[in-house]
Design an enzyme around this catalytic site. Structure first.
Site, PDB file in Angstrom:
ATOM      1  N   GLU A 178      -2.116   7.201   0.436  1.00 11.02           N
ATOM      2  CA  GLU A 178      -1.315   6.196   1.121  1.00 11.02           C
ATOM      3  C   GLU A 178       0.108   6.380   0.599  1.00 11.02           C
ATOM      4  O   GLU A 178       0.363   6.157  -0.602  1.00 11.02           O
ATOM      5  CB  GLU A 178      -1.777   4.770   0.817  1.00 11.02           C
ATOM      6  CG  GLU A 178      -0.904   3.773   1.576  1.00 11.02           C
ATOM      7  CD  GLU A 178      -0.930   2.377   1.019  1.00 11.02           C
ATOM      8  OE1 GLU A 178      -1.023   2.200  -0.210  1.00 11.02           O
ATOM      9  OE2 GLU A 178      -0.858   1.444   1.829  1.00 11.02           O
ATOM     10  N   LEU A 179       1.006   6.799   1.464  1.00  9.62           N
ATOM     11  CA  LEU A 179       2.383   7.049   1.035  1.00  9.62           C
ATOM     12  C   LEU A 179       3.200   5.798   1.338  1.00  9.62           C
ATOM     13  O   LEU A 179       3.454   5.463   2.501  1.00  9.62           O
ATOM     14  CB  LEU A 179       2.925   8.300   1.725  1.00  9.62           C
ATOM     15  CG  LEU A 179       2.122   9.586   1.386  1.00  9.62           C
ATOM     16  CD1 LEU A 179       2.658  10.784   2.141  1.00  9.62           C
ATOM     17  CD2 LEU A 179       2.081   9.850  -0.114  1.00  9.62           C
ATOM     18  N   ARG A 180       3.587   5.100   0.252  1.00 13.59           N
ATOM     19  CA  ARG A 180       4.287   3.818   0.373  1.00 13.59           C
ATOM     20  C   ARG A 180       5.785   4.093   0.474  1.00 13.59           C
ATOM     21  O   ARG A 180       6.496   4.253  -0.503  1.00 13.59           O
ATOM     22  CB  ARG A 180       3.959   2.960  -0.857  1.00 13.59           C
ATOM     23  CG  ARG A 180       2.560   2.365  -0.860  1.00 13.59           C
ATOM     24  CD  ARG A 180       2.480   1.190   0.077  1.00 13.59           C
ATOM     25  NE  ARG A 180       3.446   0.170  -0.238  1.00 13.59           N
ATOM     26  CZ  ARG A 180       3.207  -0.848  -1.076  1.00 13.59           C
ATOM     27  NH1 ARG A 180       2.032  -0.973  -1.646  1.00 13.59           N
ATOM     28  NH2 ARG A 180       4.140  -1.729  -1.343  1.00 13.59           N
ATOM     29  N   ARG A 204       5.649  -1.343   3.393  1.00  9.60           N
ATOM     30  CA  ARG A 204       5.237  -2.724   3.135  1.00  9.60           C
ATOM     31  C   ARG A 204       6.428  -3.659   3.013  1.00  9.60           C
ATOM     32  O   ARG A 204       7.356  -3.399   2.250  1.00  9.60           O
ATOM     33  CB  ARG A 204       4.394  -2.784   1.856  1.00  9.60           C
ATOM     34  CG  ARG A 204       3.811  -4.144   1.574  1.00  9.60           C
ATOM     35  CD  ARG A 204       2.713  -4.581   2.529  1.00  9.60           C
ATOM     36  NE  ARG A 204       1.505  -3.786   2.420  1.00  9.60           N
ATOM     37  CZ  ARG A 204       0.916  -3.179   3.459  1.00  9.60           C
ATOM     38  NH1 ARG A 204       1.453  -3.257   4.676  1.00  9.60           N
ATOM     39  NH2 ARG A 204      -0.168  -2.448   3.287  1.00  9.60           N
ATOM     40  N   HIS A 237      -2.116  -9.451   3.403  1.00 12.02           N
ATOM     41  CA  HIS A 237      -2.179  -9.487   1.938  1.00 12.02           C
ATOM     42  C   HIS A 237      -1.764 -10.867   1.445  1.00 12.02           C
ATOM     43  O   HIS A 237      -0.843 -11.460   1.978  1.00 12.02           O
ATOM     44  CB  HIS A 237      -1.227  -8.455   1.321  1.00 12.02           C
ATOM     45  CG  HIS A 237      -1.367  -7.090   1.895  1.00 12.02           C
ATOM     46  ND1 HIS A 237      -0.810  -6.748   3.115  1.00 12.02           N
ATOM     47  CD2 HIS A 237      -2.037  -5.998   1.457  1.00 12.02           C
ATOM     48  CE1 HIS A 237      -1.108  -5.482   3.380  1.00 12.02           C
ATOM     49  NE2 HIS A 237      -1.860  -5.007   2.411  1.00 12.02           N
ATOM     50  N   LYS A 242      -7.669  -4.756   7.571  1.00 10.92           N
ATOM     51  CA  LYS A 242      -7.582  -4.736   6.096  1.00 10.92           C
ATOM     52  C   LYS A 242      -7.110  -6.101   5.593  1.00 10.92           C
ATOM     53  O   LYS A 242      -6.017  -6.550   5.945  1.00 10.92           O
ATOM     54  CB  LYS A 242      -6.622  -3.658   5.608  1.00 10.92           C
ATOM     55  CG  LYS A 242      -6.539  -3.612   4.088  1.00 10.92           C
ATOM     56  CD  LYS A 242      -5.720  -2.461   3.604  1.00 10.92           C
ATOM     57  CE  LYS A 242      -4.269  -2.791   3.746  1.00 10.92           C
ATOM     58  NZ  LYS A 242      -3.371  -1.905   3.017  1.00 10.92           N
ATOM     59  N   ARG A 301     -13.438  -3.834  -5.859  1.00  9.59           N
ATOM     60  CA  ARG A 301     -12.998  -2.508  -5.402  1.00  9.59           C
ATOM     61  C   ARG A 301     -14.183  -1.531  -5.367  1.00  9.59           C
ATOM     62  O   ARG A 301     -14.237  -0.616  -4.558  1.00  9.59           O
ATOM     63  CB  ARG A 301     -11.880  -1.974  -6.310  1.00  9.59           C
ATOM     64  CG  ARG A 301     -10.589  -2.789  -6.191  1.00  9.59           C
ATOM     65  CD  ARG A 301      -9.522  -2.320  -7.144  1.00  9.59           C
ATOM     66  NE  ARG A 301      -8.360  -3.179  -7.089  1.00  9.59           N
ATOM     67  CZ  ARG A 301      -7.289  -2.942  -6.311  1.00  9.59           C
ATOM     68  NH1 ARG A 301      -7.259  -1.876  -5.551  1.00  9.59           N
ATOM     69  NH2 ARG A 301      -6.264  -3.776  -6.298  1.00  9.59           N
ATOM     70  N   THR A 352       0.227   0.279  -7.317  1.00  7.59           N
ATOM     71  CA  THR A 352       1.041  -0.430  -6.322  1.00  7.59           C
ATOM     72  C   THR A 352       0.533  -1.855  -6.114  1.00  7.59           C
ATOM     73  O   THR A 352       0.965  -2.551  -5.204  1.00  7.59           O
ATOM     74  CB  THR A 352       1.016   0.306  -4.957  1.00  7.59           C
ATOM     75  OG1 THR A 352      -0.359   0.375  -4.530  1.00  7.59           O
ATOM     76  CG2 THR A 352       1.593   1.709  -5.048  1.00  7.59           C
ATOM     77  N   GLN A 355      -5.457  -2.502  -9.531  1.00  4.56           N
ATOM     78  CA  GLN A 355      -5.768  -1.174  -8.994  1.00  4.56           C
ATOM     79  C   GLN A 355      -6.228  -0.272 -10.140  1.00  4.56           C
ATOM     80  O   GLN A 355      -5.656  -0.315 -11.211  1.00  4.56           O
ATOM     81  CB  GLN A 355      -4.492  -0.580  -8.386  1.00  4.56           C
ATOM     82  CG  GLN A 355      -4.693   0.305  -7.196  1.00  4.56           C
ATOM     83  CD  GLN A 355      -3.355   0.682  -6.599  1.00  4.56           C
ATOM     84  OE1 GLN A 355      -2.528   1.290  -7.285  1.00  4.56           O
ATOM     85  NE2 GLN A 355      -3.125   0.275  -5.374  1.00  4.56           N
TER      86      GLN A 355
END
Ligand SMILES: O=C1C[C@@](O)(C(=O)O)C[C@@H](O)[C@@H]1O
Length: 328
Positions: A59-61, A90, A146, A172, A210, A229, A233
């Site tokens: 996932e390239l933020r 985001r 989120h 999501k 998770r 991120t 995590q």
């Protein structure tokens, strides 16, 4: 993957799951979860480094981007060619690093769609999601929501998932668990929505979700490749080890899939060996402080007895662990 009666009683919603949504990303583990390294992309080097990580998805933020898109375009194209890729920009309201306006953010998403990523992640409540959905082409839209502070009641979570399912190919929902029970509420969304659903809880109290989410059929799980991120995590290696610990590993047919399974298992083994060395280092410090001998022949014999067919491997492991105790 059956749920124990205790978990079923604790979270009736969870029991409904059992239908694993199988997406068709390039690197798909047979049971469905796609392990995705979440990468804050400030410059091209961040992507180059991420491409060396042992994960099938990135996932390239790009909300972290410091330079213009032109500086990273080439390496983004390389990433899309070599991995399953999610582009995310985001917004600040949902825990992101984006500092620009919504118009500018929409423009960036449209330019990113020109690179044909496998997935594009946009917040379900953002004013630009319809514009991005209309331009997604062959990319799959992850419609996300989120909450970085709490986990709302189940009826609110269900409404969020329903709204996200209206536009997204994937739903999501990621919330913050203030206590472990919050995690069960958000997990119960998996399998409840009419679309593949990623659902888990952030924060230390939600870390177990998770792993549980993967076991329940959540199609994507985010891991850190260094800089996290989001709170809670865990690293890719730790995640592989955790999944292995609950019996989740890719089976797969043919040499490539078996080699990927070995990579997965090696990642878990290396994580556990690193943890064993860390515990031994701490044990060395404790023995020295208490004036105890570093070597304990009886304990060493017991470990090697327990090793059975792996005795030779554990002889080397024990030597490594004695060495770290001496220098601790
Ligand atoms: O939504 C998610 C999940 C996440 O917040 C996490 O908790 O791992 C990490 C984010 O980068 C990603 O977009």
């Amino acid at each position: 993957m059956g749920l124990t009666p205790r978990v079923r009683r604790a979270a009736p919603g969870l029991y409904k799951t059992g239908v694993f949504y199988i997406l068709k990303p390039r690197h798909q583990w047979p049971h469905g979860v796609l392990i995705c390294g979440a990468v804050p992309v400030r410059k091209a080097r961040d992507v180059e480094r991420a491409l060396e990580a042992p994960v099938p998805c990135l996932e390239l933020r790009l909300d972290y981007l410091e330079a213009g898109l032109v500086e990273v375009r080439r390496v983004l194209e390389e990433a899309v060619a070599r991995r399953t890729v999610i582009f995310t920009v985001r917004r600040r309201e949902e825990g992101g690093a984006w500092r620009g306006g919504e118009e500018e953010r929409a423009e960036l998403y449209l330019k990113l769609l020109d690179l044909s990523p496998h997935y594009i992640d946009v917040e379900a409540e953002s004013p630009i999601i319809r514009q991005v959905a209309g331009a997604k082409g062959g990319s799959r839209l992850i419609a996300s929501r989120h909450d970085f502070e709490k986990t709302p009641p189940l009826e609110v979570l269900t409404q969020w998932a329903r709204r996200a399912a209206e536009l997204g190919d994937v739903v999501k929902i990621v919330t913050y668990a203030r206590e472990p029970g919050d995690g069960l509420r958000v997990l119960s969304l998996i399998g409840a929505a009419p679309k593949p659903t990623v659902a888990f809880a952030m924060g230390p109290a939600g870390a177990y979700t998770r792993v549980a989410a993967a076991a329940l059929g959540s199609p994507i799980m985010y891991v850190s490749l260094g800089e996290a991120t989001a709170p809670g995590q865990i690293s890719a290696d730790a995640y592989y080890a955790a999944l292995l610990a609950v019996g989740i590993a890719p089976e797969g047919e043919g040499l490539p899939a078996m080699r990927e399974a070995l990579d997965w298992i090696d990642g878990g083994l290396m994580y556990l060996l690193k943890r064993r060395l860390e515990v031994c280092r701490d044990m060395g410090r404790l023995k020295k402080a208490a004036g105890l001998a570093i070597y304990d022949d009886a304990r060493e014999a017991q470990v090697l007895r327990r090793a059975g067919d792996f005795k030779q491997i554990f002889e080397l492991v024990v030597q490594m662990c004695k060495a770290v105790q001496i220098v601790a």
